[in-house]
Design an enzyme around this catalytic site. Sequence first.
Site, short mmCIF file in Angstrom:
data_model
loop_
_atom_site.label_atom_id
_atom_site.label_comp_id
_atom_site.label_asym_id
_atom_site.label_seq_id
_atom_site.Cartn_x
_atom_site.Cartn_y
_atom_site.Cartn_z
N ALA A 257 0.71 -1.04 -0.02
CA ALA A 257 -0.26 0.05 -0.03
C ALA A 257 0.80 1.22 -0.14
O ALA A 257 1.92 1.28 0.49
CB ALA A 257 -1.04 -0.18 1.25
N ASP A 258 0.52 2.31 -0.53
CA ASP A 258 1.06 3.64 -0.65
C ASP A 258 0.23 4.56 0.27
O ASP A 258 0.94 5.31 0.78
CB ASP A 258 0.96 4.16 -1.91
CG ASP A 258 2.15 3.61 -3.05
OD1 ASP A 258 3.22 4.29 -2.83
OD2 ASP A 258 1.76 2.46 -3.29
N ARG A 259 -1.01 4.27 0.61
CA ARG A 259 -1.75 5.05 1.76
C ARG A 259 -2.76 4.29 2.06
O ARG A 259 -3.59 3.93 1.05
CB ARG A 259 -1.94 6.16 1.15
CG ARG A 259 -2.68 7.35 2.03
CD ARG A 259 -3.07 8.80 1.67
NE ARG A 259 -1.88 9.51 1.06
CZ ARG A 259 -1.52 10.55 1.80
NH1 ARG A 259 -2.05 11.13 2.88
NH2 ARG A 259 -0.50 10.92 1.17
#
Length: 390
Positions: A257-259
């Site tokens: 995940a990036d955010r």
Amino acid sequence: MTSALEAIRYKRGHLLIIDQLLLPHVTRFIPIRSAEDGWHSIKEMHVRGAPAIAIVAMLSLAVEMSGLVSQQKISKNAEDTRVYIEEKLDYLATSRPTAVNLSDSVRKMKSVLEQKTRTLTCSGEEIAMSFIAYAENMLVHDVADNRSIGEHGANWIVANTPSGVEDSKLCILTHCNTGSLATAGYGTALGIIRHLHEKSQLCHAYCTETRPYNQGARLTAYELVSDQIPATLITDSMAGQLLAKMGQSIAAIVVGADRVASNGDTANKIGTYTLAVLAKYHGVKFVVAAPRTTIDMGTRTGKDIVIEERPHSEVTTITGPRERGDECGNIVMENIKIAADGINVWNPAFDVTPAALIDAIVTEKGVEVKDANGRFHLGSLFETEVRPSN
């Protein structure tokens, strides 16, 4: 077993990062001597992966500050030094807007600096050294966190999937690159695969090529081959057919995940949402693996996440080595057009997977699942938050 890959080489005052644009064909390290070097390495994707981005950003500034300290160019005034560092942090935060780890690290670092500056006897050099120590601790803590993520995620998949309960070995599908090249070491989603392999619980890993930047084909495949993990590369569009053919023999789809928004909506590499929809249809568990620094409690839902859009050329061209090198046998890299001239291109780097499609979110603290009403409660992960010492 620990991955032999080392994407970040650091000792105080010196930082080298592997140039991921050249992998898997050429292994070359780039020296990072300043925050400006760090910004360009992130923006131009010589380094990528949300945890690695934050670490390289902080270490790039740590190297710059180390140089200023050694050259005695640091202001004696603590407030002046704090302002200088914070301006550099704000600059670094503009390199990739979607990955929350970087902005989270900037926010936390500013808080540390502010508290340190309140000490009346604190000097500018002490402020600089405090920042350097914090950045170095980030590197150490990330590796430990990744190993915890790997263990928690692997154990949950074994206990909560039909193939995990019934079979001794599991098959896992992953997307993009979430391994040693995307973190300080070991990896998040790929860390789960590594842990299963270490415990002889992995039958086979499948990785998507991850268009348009091909992080799966170039980087994840590179890591899997390097660590001798049994694996197969597929194109992004083959994932549905793979699940149709293998069904729940694929124990889980595991992604990074990036955010992550406070409700569990997850921004990750483009194509993640598609995989989540496929997983839901085929009854396959969909697992997000990320450190707590990727969870943004200030972002309520995925609709509030800013999605970075990348250059059109990443879709219309592809870069790689010629099958045969030059007359001396050296690798020759070429940029090849693969699309019709004049075609419009849309190239979002990420998409958002709704929490409703996610079965579990794995962090270094454990595995979060939804309650009876289908809601994640991620705030509990921060009730006993421990920051790197400074």
